[in-house]
Design a protein around this motif. Structure first.
Motif, PDB file in Angstrom:
ATOM      1  N   ASN A  79       0.865  -1.294  -0.165  1.00 12.09           N
ATOM      2  CA  ASN A  79      -0.067   0.010  -0.060  1.00 12.09           C
ATOM      3  C   ASN A  79       0.785   1.438  -0.118  1.00 12.09           C
ATOM      4  O   ASN A  79       0.422   2.440   0.102  1.00 12.09           O
ATOM      5  N   LYS A  80       2.385   1.373  -0.150  1.00 14.79           N
ATOM      6  CA  LYS A  80       2.664   2.447  -0.127  1.00 14.79           C
ATOM      7  C   LYS A  80       3.160   2.932  -1.382  1.00 14.79           C
ATOM      8  O   LYS A  80       2.961   2.440  -2.432  1.00 14.79           O
ATOM      9  N   GLU A  81       3.016   4.312  -1.474  1.00 18.95           N
ATOM     10  CA  GLU A  81       3.094   5.181  -2.879  1.00 18.95           C
ATOM     11  C   GLU A  81       4.461   5.221  -3.023  1.00 18.95           C
ATOM     12  O   GLU A  81       5.338   5.602  -2.279  1.00 18.95           O
ATOM     13  N   VAL A  82       4.764   4.852  -4.130  1.00 20.71           N
ATOM     14  CA  VAL A  82       6.111   4.617  -4.826  1.00 20.71           C
ATOM     15  C   VAL A  82       6.470   5.301  -6.242  1.00 20.71           C
ATOM     16  O   VAL A  82       5.459   5.298  -7.077  1.00 20.71           O
ATOM     17  N   VAL A  83       7.799   5.483  -6.527  1.00 25.05           N
ATOM     18  CA  VAL A  83       8.353   5.761  -7.687  1.00 25.05           C
ATOM     19  C   VAL A  83       9.167   4.362  -8.265  1.00 25.05           C
ATOM     20  O   VAL A  83       9.612   3.856  -7.092  1.00 25.05           O
ATOM     21  N   ILE A  84       9.339   4.128  -9.476  1.00 29.15           N
ATOM     22  CA  ILE A  84      10.215   2.996  -9.790  1.00 29.15           C
ATOM     23  C   ILE A  84      11.355   3.596 -10.452  1.00 29.15           C
ATOM     24  O   ILE A  84      11.257   4.361 -11.469  1.00 29.15           O
ATOM     25  N   ASN A  85      12.687   3.050 -10.139  1.00 31.85           N
ATOM     26  CA  ASN A  85      13.818   3.514 -10.746  1.00 31.85           C
ATOM     27  C   ASN A  85      14.103   2.452 -11.793  1.00 31.85           C
ATOM     28  O   ASN A  85      14.001   1.112 -11.450  1.00 31.85           O
ATOM     29  N   ALA A  86      13.925   2.851 -13.131  1.00 33.44           N
ATOM     30  CA  ALA A  86      14.088   2.046 -14.154  1.00 33.44           C
ATOM     31  C   ALA A  86      15.131   1.189 -14.593  1.00 33.44           C
ATOM     32  O   ALA A  86      15.235   0.553 -15.446  1.00 33.44           O
ATOM     33  N   ALA A  87      16.270   1.414 -13.987  1.00 32.66           N
ATOM     34  CA  ALA A  87      17.502   1.045 -13.897  1.00 32.66           C
ATOM     35  C   ALA A  87      17.698  -0.249 -13.089  1.00 32.66           C
ATOM     36  O   ALA A  87      17.557  -0.075 -11.960  1.00 32.66           O
ATOM     37  N   PHE A  88      17.623  -1.460 -13.950  1.00 34.17           N
ATOM     38  CA  PHE A  88      17.630  -3.027 -13.177  1.00 34.17           C
ATOM     39  C   PHE A  88      19.090  -3.286 -13.298  1.00 34.17           C
ATOM     40  O   PHE A  88      19.605  -3.367 -14.211  1.00 34.17           O
ATOM     41  N   ASN A  89      19.523  -4.084 -12.139  1.00 30.92           N
ATOM     42  CA  ASN A  89      20.543  -4.830 -12.019  1.00 30.92           C
ATOM     43  C   ASN A  89      21.915  -4.007 -12.606  1.00 30.92           C
ATOM     44  O   ASN A  89      22.725  -4.427 -13.536  1.00 30.92           O
ATOM     45  N   TRP A  90      22.113  -2.894 -12.050  1.00 35.93           N
ATOM     46  CA  TRP A  90      23.252  -2.228 -12.611  1.00 35.93           C
ATOM     47  C   TRP A  90      24.612  -2.829 -12.359  1.00 35.93           C
ATOM     48  O   TRP A  90      25.593  -2.726 -13.209  1.00 35.93           O
ATOM     49  N   GLY A  91      24.777  -3.576 -11.060  1.00 36.16           N
ATOM     50  CA  GLY A  91      25.833  -4.304 -10.899  1.00 36.16           C
ATOM     51  C   GLY A  91      26.873  -3.431  -9.935  1.00 36.16           C
ATOM     52  O   GLY A  91      26.512  -2.543  -9.430  1.00 36.16           O
ATOM     53  N   GLU A  92      27.920  -4.052  -9.923  1.00 34.62           N
ATOM     54  CA  GLU A  92      29.157  -3.926  -8.828  1.00 34.62           C
ATOM     55  C   GLU A  92      29.844  -2.354  -9.053  1.00 34.62           C
ATOM     56  O   GLU A  92      30.331  -1.588  -8.206  1.00 34.62           O
ATOM     57  N   ASN A  93      30.099  -2.159 -10.304  1.00 34.60           N
ATOM     58  CA  ASN A  93      30.951  -1.223 -10.683  1.00 34.60           C
ATOM     59  C   ASN A  93      30.232   0.283 -11.064  1.00 34.60           C
ATOM     60  O   ASN A  93      29.232   0.240 -11.773  1.00 34.60           O
ATOM     61  N   THR A 279      25.235   6.818 -19.274  1.00 37.64           N
ATOM     62  CA  THR A 279      23.821   6.203 -19.348  1.00 37.64           C
ATOM     63  C   THR A 279      23.103   6.103 -17.877  1.00 37.64           C
ATOM     64  O   THR A 279      23.759   5.648 -17.281  1.00 37.64           O
ATOM     65  N   MET A 280      22.063   6.509 -17.951  1.00 38.87           N
ATOM     66  CA  MET A 280      20.849   6.490 -16.835  1.00 38.87           C
ATOM     67  C   MET A 280      21.893   6.816 -15.388  1.00 38.87           C
ATOM     68  O   MET A 280      22.743   7.627 -15.527  1.00 38.87           O
ATOM     69  N   GLY A 281      21.739   5.735 -14.630  1.00 33.48           N
ATOM     70  CA  GLY A 281      22.573   6.032 -13.432  1.00 33.48           C
ATOM     71  C   GLY A 281      22.213   4.788 -12.390  1.00 33.48           C
ATOM     72  O   GLY A 281      21.292   3.992 -12.553  1.00 33.48           O
ATOM     73  N   ASN A 282      22.935   4.732 -11.251  1.00 34.00           N
ATOM     74  CA  ASN A 282      22.919   3.775 -10.408  1.00 34.00           C
ATOM     75  C   ASN A 282      22.032   4.076  -9.165  1.00 34.00           C
ATOM     76  O   ASN A 282      21.392   5.027  -9.092  1.00 34.00           O
ATOM     77  N   ALA A 283      21.862   2.936  -8.370  1.00 34.54           N
ATOM     78  CA  ALA A 283      20.700   3.412  -7.289  1.00 34.54           C
ATOM     79  C   ALA A 283      21.344   4.445  -6.218  1.00 34.54           C
ATOM     80  O   ALA A 283      20.449   5.353  -5.982  1.00 34.54           O
ATOM     81  N   ALA A 284      22.714   4.484  -6.237  1.00 33.36           N
ATOM     82  CA  ALA A 284      23.204   5.776  -5.534  1.00 33.36           C
ATOM     83  C   ALA A 284      23.062   7.078  -6.146  1.00 33.36           C
ATOM     84  O   ALA A 284      22.584   8.129  -5.441  1.00 33.36           O
ATOM     85  N   ASP A 285      22.978   6.871  -7.472  1.00 37.49           N
ATOM     86  CA  ASP A 285      22.470   8.423  -8.236  1.00 37.49           C
ATOM     87  C   ASP A 285      21.168   8.731  -8.104  1.00 37.49           C
ATOM     88  O   ASP A 285      20.798   9.760  -7.986  1.00 37.49           O
ATOM     89  N   PHE A 286      20.487   7.688  -8.138  1.00 41.25           N
ATOM     90  CA  PHE A 286      18.860   7.757  -8.136  1.00 41.25           C
ATOM     91  C   PHE A 286      18.661   8.389  -6.585  1.00 41.25           C
ATOM     92  O   PHE A 286      17.824   9.342  -6.661  1.00 41.25           O
TER      93      PHE A 286
END
Ligand SMILES: NC(=O)c1ccc[n+]([C@@H]2O[C@H](COP(=O)([O-])OP(=O)(O)OC[C@H]3O[C@@H](n4cnc5c(N)ncnc54)[C@H](OP(=O)(O)O)[C@@H]3O)[C@@H](O)[C@H]2O)c1
Length: 331
Positions: A79-93, A279-286
């Motif tokens: 039931n949380k209101e969310v936005v989705i980060n469209a970048a999946f599986n960025w990886g470790e680098n 290209t786009m960004g990782n979770a930290a950028d988001f």
């Protein structure tokens, strides 16, 4: 559920009944309240994108409410209101995405539907100060512009920045972010009206990239750039090294206007310029972008909001580049 389905390239996108997604381990289902388009949706709809597969439900950007969750997901997401980060599986680098990287809305079904299934780690709380439409508008274009300016260009207060093709979704975010960082921002656009809009938002001046002497005019107006943010490539790109001050950074992440014909490499090394792909960004950028947007109360620029079942027509409209900012769809 109903979804916008692309059966084949250049075929009409049809709003039709499809199976409602069921969350697997680590996944949630989000009931979409609003979604937004990116140029990617247009490229895919005309068959010009890597890794095409059909049928496809497009859409990388979405905001909504979590209605179901799979095994291993924190039940507090329900039931949380969310936005989705469209970048999946960025990886470790942090420097670049890995081989498993994918973007929501191909290969996996996207947000132009009543429901979408995503991994819970791609969820972020919807910023409370934004409407559903505004929240859906920023994830992909926002993080692309944010990483380009921060991680790549290392923008700081007082830098002179050029945003080319400012009418694009990515361009309007780059403009807003660079202004909020205290940069002196100049813009280009193919439309005088869009140049006026950008100046109203705080750009110092703008030139039409279709004019013969656009580069000379920009040089005259700005005195040269520390940073150029570009999503178009094409003929105009070859002028960028001239427009940069020594030590300048040119960051680019799209090729709307085609390839780069040729570039004076000697100018690039003599002026110690940096050409930086992004290209786009990782979770930290988001996450950093969300904090930045909250601090500066950035409101995404929305060109127009349409009903979700008209996505096919709106994607076609995107191809004409008539919009200033984001095209949003609501249910
Ligand atoms: N690599 C990545 O992570 C990433 C992420 C996002 C987007 N992209 C790419 O970046 C580009 C922009 O995406 P978007 O979703 O922001 O697109 P969009 O909203 O559809 O914007 C397209 C804009 O491109 C501009 N343009 C067209 N020809 C140009 C030229 N010759 N010089 C300068 N600008 C020109 C126009 O700006 P005006 O109307 O102002 O003339 C037009 O409005 C696309 O190619 C997209 O695929 C890449």
């Amino acid at each position: 559920m109903k979804a916008n389905v692309l059966e084949a390239p250049d075929q009409p996108i049809v709003w039709k009944e499809v199976e409602t997604p069921i969350p697997g381990p680590g996944e949630v289902v989000v009931k979409i309240k609003a979604a937004a388009l990116n140029r990617r949706d247009y490229w895919i709809s005309i068959g010009k994108y890597a890794g095409l597969k059909y049928p496809a439900i497009l859409g990388s950007d979405g905001a909504g409410i979590v209605t179901e969750f799979g095994e291993g997901v924190d039940p507090n997401w329900l039931n949380k209101e969310v936005v989705i980060n469209a970048a999946f599986n960025w990886g470790e680098n942090d420097n670049a995405q890995g081989k498993d990287f994918k973007i929501l809305g191909l290969p996996d079904d996207g947000t132009l539907a009543e429901y979408v299934k995503v991994t819970a780690e791609n969820l972020f709380d919807k910023p409370a100060y934004l409407t559903w439409e505004q929240a859906a508008a920023f994830p992909l274009a926002g993080v692309t512009a944010f990483r380009a300016l921060t991680v790549k260009a290392k923008a700081k207060k007082g830098d002179t920045v050029l945003i080319s093709g400012v009418g694009s979704g990515t361009g309007t975010f780059a403009l807003q972010f660079a202004l909020a960082m205290g940069c002196r921002v100049f813009v280009t656009s193919g439309s005088g009206e869009k140049l006026d809009s950008a100046i109203q938002m705080g750009a110092l001046a703008g030139v039409n990239y279709k004019a013969q002497d656009w580069a000379e005019e920009l040089q005259h107006l700005s005195g040269g750039f520390d940073i150029i943010i570009d999503s178009a490539l094409g003929e105009g790109f070859a002028k960028f090294p001239d427009l940069c001050k020594p030590g300048g950074r040119i960051v680019f992440f799209g090729g709307t206007a085609g390839d780069i014909p040729s570039i004076n490499g000697r100018k690039v090394f003599w002026k110690q310029l940096q050409l930086l792909g992004s290209t786009m960004g990782n979770a930290a950028d988001f996450k950093a972008m969300l904090e930045f947007m909250h601090t500066h109360q950035i409101i995404p620029v929305i060109d127009e909001v349409y009903p979700m079942n008209t996505a096919g027509d709106v994607i076609k409209k995107m191809g004409t580049s008539a919009q200033f900012g984001k095209l949003v769809l609501t249910i």
